[in-house]
Design an enzyme around this catalytic site. Structure first.
Site, PDB file in Angstrom:
ATOM      1  N   HIS A  96       0.810  -1.220   0.000  1.00 27.35           N
ATOM      2  CA  HIS A  96       0.000   0.000   0.000  1.00 27.35           C
ATOM      3  C   HIS A  96       0.844   1.271   0.000  1.00 27.35           C
ATOM      4  O   HIS A  96       0.333   2.355  -0.263  1.00 27.35           O
ATOM      5  CB  HIS A  96      -0.997   0.004   1.172  1.00 27.35           C
ATOM      6  CG  HIS A  96      -0.397   0.228   2.519  1.00 27.35           C
ATOM      7  ND1 HIS A  96      -0.183  -0.795   3.423  1.00 27.35           N
ATOM      8  CD2 HIS A  96       0.023   1.356   3.133  1.00 27.35           C
ATOM      9  CE1 HIS A  96       0.325  -0.296   4.533  1.00 27.35           C
ATOM     10  NE2 HIS A  96       0.464   1.013   4.376  1.00 27.35           N
ATOM     11  N   ASP A 126      -0.010  -7.456   1.096  1.00 34.06           N
ATOM     12  CA  ASP A 126       0.526  -6.135   1.432  1.00 34.06           C
ATOM     13  C   ASP A 126       2.055  -6.123   1.490  1.00 34.06           C
ATOM     14  O   ASP A 126       2.657  -5.568   2.411  1.00 34.06           O
ATOM     15  CB  ASP A 126      -0.054  -5.627   2.762  1.00 34.06           C
ATOM     16  CG  ASP A 126       0.115  -4.114   2.905  1.00 34.06           C
ATOM     17  OD1 ASP A 126       0.379  -3.440   1.889  1.00 34.06           O
ATOM     18  OD2 ASP A 126       0.006  -3.613   4.040  1.00 34.06           O
ATOM     19  N   SER A 202       4.655   2.476   7.733  1.00 34.99           N
ATOM     20  CA  SER A 202       4.394   1.328   6.860  1.00 34.99           C
ATOM     21  C   SER A 202       5.640   0.865   6.139  1.00 34.99           C
ATOM     22  O   SER A 202       6.327   1.645   5.482  1.00 34.99           O
ATOM     23  CB  SER A 202       3.352   1.693   5.809  1.00 34.99           C
ATOM     24  OG  SER A 202       2.069   1.612   6.334  1.00 34.99           O
TER      25      SER A 202
END
Length: 396
Positions: A96, A126, A202
């Site tokens: 993402h 992911d 992230s």
């Protein structure tokens, strides 16, 4: 038994959102605090608290191989994190972070910035890999493809939350085998961690404190409380290694948000991801932030005893006047440095003045003495990288 988190739990994927803040002669051109100052530790202190310098050393090493990833796509600009996991120059991050990106750049802890190419991605899990050719041959972080962490294991989470680079948070594995689903991603059997993470974290590495090895990829967090989720490294190691060994241009196309052109019979005609555009010229705001960041990072390096990194932050002209050995020798009696105040002002479009106040703890004839110094540094962009080109200071 695996527990599925309630869909009512309000989760925040650590999306790459928005521009982030950067966490941000001899006497008068020498960055050492004093002519006799140098970073070091006293043996008897190391014996009293042996784990403190070990943890600091671990953090410094991992910060240098944890990167900020900046993207430009149809939805605007974004920021996330990643880490170097092999000697091919491959950066592991979350899907993402780079999904929909037309341009990917990877920024190191010393502000060096390189173009990156997506070589593989899996939205459902992911996970993605960005290859940086300029980092090929660089020693990567150690990864652990075998260990399955347990509740109570102490961990460190690295990344650039909200754009603040070189950030590390501590915590424990607070849950295992967690399942959750967010949009197109299904997280299965992930770690729940208490180390605080948020937007920008992230793709950053989760480190087992006892070994210093990567055991997970930080991926999502609850929007309230201190609950984060990290993908176990052992779950995705085979996928990552396959992408690195056999980069798939069609995966890269999908990762970059390019339109699906259907099957291609001739492999030579498979479209590839276009080379990233050159980095944009620094804005005044970005340059000031990086100027403050680089001087602060210089003293973080000195305080940690990482003289090589500190020396590398100096401009080429300064390095020509001052050898590394003389630079490191100058810190032989310094036990620690703390930045009290730091400010930056633009002098013109190519230079910035950074003023700061520091406290240095020094060993003077066997006694620890704390001194305060006022310093002024000139910062400029050299070959596309922010460097400290000169400085002066005095004891106050």
């Amino acid at each position: 038994m695996k527990k599925t988190l309630s869909t009512l739990l309000s989760l925040v994927i650590l999306l790459a959102g928005g521009g982030g803040l950067y966490v941000l002669n001899e006497r008068w051109s020498d960055p050492v605090v004093t002519a006799t100052a140098a970073l070091g530790t006293i043996d008897d202190e190391a014996e009293i608290e042996p784990q403190v310098p070990e943890l600091k050393e671990l953090i410094r090493h991992h910060q240098q191989l944890t990167v900020s990833i900046r993207t430009v796509g149809d939805q605007g600009e974004g920021i996330g994190s990643g880490f170097l996991y092999n000697e091919l120059g491959d950066i592991v991050t979350n899907a993402h972070v780079v999904a929909g990106a037309r341009q990917v750049s990877v920024r190191m802890s010393d502000t060096r910035t390189y173009p990156g190419t997506i070589i593989g991605m899996n939205i459902e899990k992911d996970i993605a890999i960005v290859r940086v050719e300029e980092l090929a041959g660089t020693e990567p972080l150690e990864v652990d493809a075998e260990t399955k962490a347990d509740i109570g294991d102490e961990v460190l989470a690295f990344g650039s939350p909200l754009g603040f680079e070189n950030t590390v948070t501590t915590g424990i594995i607070s849950g295992i085998d967690r399942d959750l689903e967010i949009e197109q991603t299904k997280y299965v059997g992930v770690y729940q961690i208490s180390a605080p993470i948020t937007q920008g974290n992230s793709g950053g590495p989760l480190i087992m404190q006892s070994t210093g090895k990567v055991i997970g990829i930080n991926s999502a967090a609850a929007d309230t409380g201190t609950i984060g989720f990290s993908i176990p490294y052992y779950q995705v190691v085979h996928m990552l290694e396959s992408w690195s060994a056999n980069p798939d241009p069609t995966l890269a196309d999908g990762a970059a948000g390019m339109p699906d052109e259907g099957p291609v019979d001739d492999p030579d005609t498979v479209p590839t991801v276009p080379d990233p555009e050159p980095e944009p010229v620094y804005t005044e705001e970005d340059f000031l932030r990086d100027s403050k960041y680089i001087v602060g990072y210089f003293y973080e390096s000195v305080d940690s005893g990482d003289y090589e990194m500190a020396y590398n932050l100096l401009g080429s002209g300064w390095q020509e006047r001052l050898s590394y050995d003389k630079f490191a020798e100058g810190y032989a009696n310094t036990l620690g440095v703390e930045v009290i105040r730091l400010e930056a002002n633009l002098t013109d479009e190519m230079f910035a003045e950074v003023t700061l106040l520091i406290e240095a703890v020094e060993d003077q004839d066997g006694e620890q003495v704390t001194s305060t110094y006022s310093l002024l540094y000139i910062v400029a962009i050299e070959n596309g990288v922010v460097k400290i080109i000169s400085g002066q200071g005095e004891r106050v």
